[in-house]
Write a protein that holds these residues in place. Structure first.
Motif, PDB file in Angstrom:
ATOM      1  N   MET A   1       0.844  -1.180   0.000  1.00  0.00           N
ATOM      2  CA  MET A   1       0.000   0.000   0.000  1.00  0.00           C
ATOM      3  C   MET A   1       0.885   1.238   0.000  1.00  0.00           C
ATOM      4  O   MET A   1       1.806   1.341   0.804  1.00  0.00           O
ATOM      5  N   ASN A   2       0.563   2.160  -0.883  1.00  0.00           N
ATOM      6  CA  ASN A   2       1.256   3.446  -0.939  1.00  0.00           C
ATOM      7  C   ASN A   2       0.569   4.437  -0.011  1.00  0.00           C
ATOM      8  O   ASN A   2      -0.657   4.478   0.046  1.00  0.00           O
ATOM      9  N   GLN A   3       1.367   5.236   0.694  1.00  0.00           N
ATOM     10  CA  GLN A   3       0.832   6.266   1.582  1.00  0.00           C
ATOM     11  C   GLN A   3       1.585   7.565   1.354  1.00  0.00           C
ATOM     12  O   GLN A   3       2.804   7.548   1.192  1.00  0.00           O
ATOM     13  N   ASN A   4       0.846   8.651   1.364  1.00  0.00           N
ATOM     14  CA  ASN A   4       1.439   9.969   1.205  1.00  0.00           C
ATOM     15  C   ASN A   4       0.658  10.941   2.084  1.00  0.00           C
ATOM     16  O   ASN A   4      -0.569  10.903   2.108  1.00  0.00           O
ATOM     17  N   VAL A   5       1.373  11.792   2.819  1.00  0.00           N
ATOM     18  CA  VAL A   5       0.719  12.768   3.693  1.00  0.00           C
ATOM     19  C   VAL A   5       1.028  14.173   3.197  1.00  0.00           C
ATOM     20  O   VAL A   5       2.161  14.477   2.845  1.00  0.00           O
ATOM     21  N   ARG A   6       0.017  14.998   3.162  1.00  0.00           N
ATOM     22  CA  ARG A   6       0.194  16.427   2.882  1.00  0.00           C
ATOM     23  C   ARG A   6      -0.721  17.195   3.817  1.00  0.00           C
ATOM     24  O   ARG A   6      -1.659  16.639   4.389  1.00  0.00           O
ATOM     25  N   HIS A   7      -0.430  18.469   3.983  1.00  0.00           N
ATOM     26  CA  HIS A   7      -1.227  19.302   4.880  1.00  0.00           C
ATOM     27  C   HIS A   7      -1.857  20.435   4.085  1.00  0.00           C
ATOM     28  O   HIS A   7      -1.186  21.082   3.280  1.00  0.00           O
ATOM     29  N   LEU A   8      -3.139  20.655   4.311  1.00  0.00           N
ATOM     30  CA  LEU A   8      -3.842  21.757   3.674  1.00  0.00           C
ATOM     31  C   LEU A   8      -3.579  23.037   4.463  1.00  0.00           C
ATOM     32  O   LEU A   8      -3.120  22.993   5.603  1.00  0.00           O
ATOM     33  N   ASP A   9      -3.889  24.175   3.869  1.00  0.00           N
ATOM     34  CA  ASP A   9      -3.639  25.471   4.501  1.00  0.00           C
ATOM     35  C   ASP A   9      -4.352  25.628   5.840  1.00  0.00           C
ATOM     36  O   ASP A   9      -3.879  26.337   6.714  1.00  0.00           O
ATOM     37  N   ASP A  10      -5.492  24.953   6.007  1.00  0.00           N
ATOM     38  CA  ASP A  10      -6.258  25.102   7.250  1.00  0.00           C
ATOM     39  C   ASP A  10      -5.840  24.104   8.328  1.00  0.00           C
ATOM     40  O   ASP A  10      -6.525  23.931   9.326  1.00  0.00           O
ATOM     41  N   GLY A  11      -4.703  23.431   8.129  1.00  0.00           N
ATOM     42  CA  GLY A  11      -4.195  22.515   9.139  1.00  0.00           C
ATOM     43  C   GLY A  11      -4.706  21.099   9.045  1.00  0.00           C
ATOM     44  O   GLY A  11      -4.335  20.247   9.857  1.00  0.00           O
ATOM     45  N   VAL A  12      -5.524  20.796   8.066  1.00  0.00           N
ATOM     46  CA  VAL A  12      -6.042  19.443   7.885  1.00  0.00           C
ATOM     47  C   VAL A  12      -4.951  18.578   7.256  1.00  0.00           C
ATOM     48  O   VAL A  12      -4.310  18.980   6.288  1.00  0.00           O
ATOM     49  N   ALA A  13      -4.747  17.400   7.835  1.00  0.00           N
ATOM     50  CA  ALA A  13      -3.791  16.442   7.274  1.00  0.00           C
ATOM     51  C   ALA A  13      -4.529  15.532   6.301  1.00  0.00           C
ATOM     52  O   ALA A  13      -5.603  15.018   6.615  1.00  0.00           O
ATOM     53  N   SER A  32      -0.235   5.194  10.826  1.00  0.00           N
ATOM     54  CA  SER A  32      -0.069   6.502  10.180  1.00  0.00           C
ATOM     55  C   SER A  32      -1.048   7.520  10.746  1.00  0.00           C
ATOM     56  O   SER A  32      -0.679   8.659  11.034  1.00  0.00           O
ATOM     57  N   ILE A  33      -2.296   7.107  10.908  1.00  0.00           N
ATOM     58  CA  ILE A  33      -3.310   8.016  11.453  1.00  0.00           C
ATOM     59  C   ILE A  33      -2.970   8.359  12.904  1.00  0.00           C
ATOM     60  O   ILE A  33      -3.035   9.516  13.309  1.00  0.00           O
ATOM     61  N   ALA A  34      -2.579   7.351  13.677  1.00  0.00           N
ATOM     62  CA  ALA A  34      -2.202   7.595  15.077  1.00  0.00           C
ATOM     63  C   ALA A  34      -1.012   8.552  15.148  1.00  0.00           C
ATOM     64  O   ALA A  34      -0.963   9.430  16.017  1.00  0.00           O
ATOM     65  N   GLY A  35      -0.067   8.412  14.239  1.00  0.00           N
ATOM     66  CA  GLY A  35       1.086   9.306  14.196  1.00  0.00           C
ATOM     67  C   GLY A  35       0.703  10.736  13.869  1.00  0.00           C
ATOM     68  O   GLY A  35       1.252  11.683  14.443  1.00  0.00           O
ATOM     69  N   LEU A  36      -0.236  10.896  12.956  1.00  0.00           N
ATOM     70  CA  LEU A  36      -0.719  12.244  12.628  1.00  0.00           C
ATOM     71  C   LEU A  36      -1.380  12.887  13.843  1.00  0.00           C
ATOM     72  O   LEU A  36      -1.136  14.051  14.144  1.00  0.00           O
ATOM     73  N   VAL A  37      -2.210  12.122  14.534  1.00  0.00           N
ATOM     74  CA  VAL A  37      -2.894  12.640  15.726  1.00  0.00           C
ATOM     75  C   VAL A  37      -1.875  12.975  16.812  1.00  0.00           C
ATOM     76  O   VAL A  37      -1.937  14.049  17.426  1.00  0.00           O
ATOM     77  N   ALA A  38      -0.909  12.087  17.020  1.00  0.00           N
ATOM     78  CA  ALA A  38       0.126  12.337  18.029  1.00  0.00           C
ATOM     79  C   ALA A  38       0.957  13.569  17.685  1.00  0.00           C
ATOM     80  O   ALA A  38       1.427  14.280  18.573  1.00  0.00           O
ATOM     81  N   GLY A  39       1.083  13.851  16.392  1.00  0.00           N
ATOM     82  CA  GLY A  39       1.819  15.017  15.941  1.00  0.00           C
ATOM     83  C   GLY A  39       1.015  16.304  15.941  1.00  0.00           C
ATOM     84  O   GLY A  39       1.504  17.341  15.496  1.00  0.00           O
ATOM     85  N   GLY A  40      -0.224  16.223  16.414  1.00  0.00           N
ATOM     86  CA  GLY A  40      -1.042  17.420  16.541  1.00  0.00           C
ATOM     87  C   GLY A  40      -2.077  17.632  15.456  1.00  0.00           C
ATOM     88  O   GLY A  40      -2.784  18.634  15.466  1.00  0.00           O
ATOM     89  N   SER A  41      -2.202  16.696  14.532  1.00  0.00           N
ATOM     90  CA  SER A  41      -3.215  16.814  13.471  1.00  0.00           C
ATOM     91  C   SER A  41      -4.437  15.990  13.855  1.00  0.00           C
ATOM     92  O   SER A  41      -4.481  14.788  13.610  1.00  0.00           O
ATOM     93  N   SER A  42      -5.419  16.645  14.464  1.00  0.00           N
ATOM     94  CA  SER A  42      -6.619  15.913  14.880  1.00  0.00           C
ATOM     95  C   SER A  42      -7.701  15.920  13.802  1.00  0.00           C
ATOM     96  O   SER A  42      -8.695  15.208  13.916  1.00  0.00           O
ATOM     97  N   ARG A  43      -7.509  16.721  12.758  1.00  0.00           N
ATOM     98  CA  ARG A  43      -8.446  16.699  11.619  1.00  0.00           C
ATOM     99  C   ARG A  43      -7.727  16.038  10.444  1.00  0.00           C
ATOM    100  O   ARG A  43      -6.756  16.570   9.924  1.00  0.00           O
ATOM    101  N   VAL A  44      -8.220  14.843  10.086  1.00  0.00           N
ATOM    102  CA  VAL A  44      -7.557  14.016   9.077  1.00  0.00           C
ATOM    103  C   VAL A  44      -8.550  13.623   7.992  1.00  0.00           C
ATOM    104  O   VAL A  44      -9.674  13.226   8.284  1.00  0.00           O
ATOM    105  N   VAL A  45      -8.114  13.747   6.748  1.00  0.00           N
ATOM    106  CA  VAL A  45      -8.877  13.240   5.613  1.00  0.00           C
ATOM    107  C   VAL A  45      -8.093  12.076   5.036  1.00  0.00           C
ATOM    108  O   VAL A  45      -6.899  12.198   4.768  1.00  0.00           O
ATOM    109  N   VAL A  46      -8.762  10.941   4.868  1.00  0.00           N
ATOM    110  CA  VAL A  46      -8.141   9.806   4.205  1.00  0.00           C
ATOM    111  C   VAL A  46      -8.650   9.801   2.773  1.00  0.00           C
ATOM    112  O   VAL A  46      -9.839   9.592   2.529  1.00  0.00           O
ATOM    113  N   ASN A  47      -7.741  10.085   1.845  1.00  0.00           N
ATOM    114  CA  ASN A  47      -8.078  10.115   0.429  1.00  0.00           C
ATOM    115  C   ASN A  47      -7.982   8.689  -0.101  1.00  0.00           C
ATOM    116  O   ASN A  47      -6.906   8.104  -0.152  1.00  0.00           O
ATOM    117  N   LEU A  48      -9.125   8.144  -0.499  1.00  0.00           N
ATOM    118  CA  LEU A  48      -9.203   6.747  -0.928  1.00  0.00           C
ATOM    119  C   LEU A  48      -9.237   6.597  -2.443  1.00  0.00           C
ATOM    120  O   LEU A  48      -9.537   5.516  -2.950  1.00  0.00           O
TER     121      LEU A  48
END
Length: 111
Positions: A1-13, A32-48
């Motif tokens: 599985m390929n994974q890529n993370v980017r952040h939008l201007d409003d802080g959404v991961a 990956s999701i847990a890592g984003l949350v631990a890093g302070g990104s509590s708003r996450v979009v999973v692009n499927l």
């Protein structure tokens, strides 16, 4: 599985996935999701958009991510699911909890 993370201007991961989200790849997605949350990104979009197959383990990883983001005061939303993913969501009645959005940018725009 390929994974890529980017952040939008409003802080959404945005976590973009590609391949099969199944029992083999689900633990890595959960981490990956847990890592984003631990890093302070509590708003996450999973692009499927690139996910060609979703099974119950993959769905469990998304639900786990939803729980962790909400516990952190945020939310997890999904974007651009294909037909197979939409079918799994419909059959499990999870489309009410994981409402699909057309794009990652739209997922939190109406929040």
């Amino acid at each position: 599985m390929n994974q890529n993370v980017r952040h939008l201007d409003d802080g959404v991961a945005v976590l973009s996935l590609g391949g099969k989200l199944n029992m083999v790849s689900a633990p890595a997605v959960r981490e990956s999701i847990a890592g984003l949350v631990a890093g302070g990104s509590s708003r996450v979009v999973v692009n499927l958009e690139g996910v060609e197959f979703l099974d119950s383990s993959g769905l469990g990883a998304l639900i786990s991510g939803l729980k962790s983001t909400r516990q952190a005061g945020g939310d997890l939303r999904i974007a651009a699911p294909g037909e197979q993913v939409r079918l799994v969501l419909r059959l499990t009645n999870m489309e009410r909890v994981l409402v699909p959005f057309e794009t990652a940018e739209e997922a939190f725009a109406r929040a």
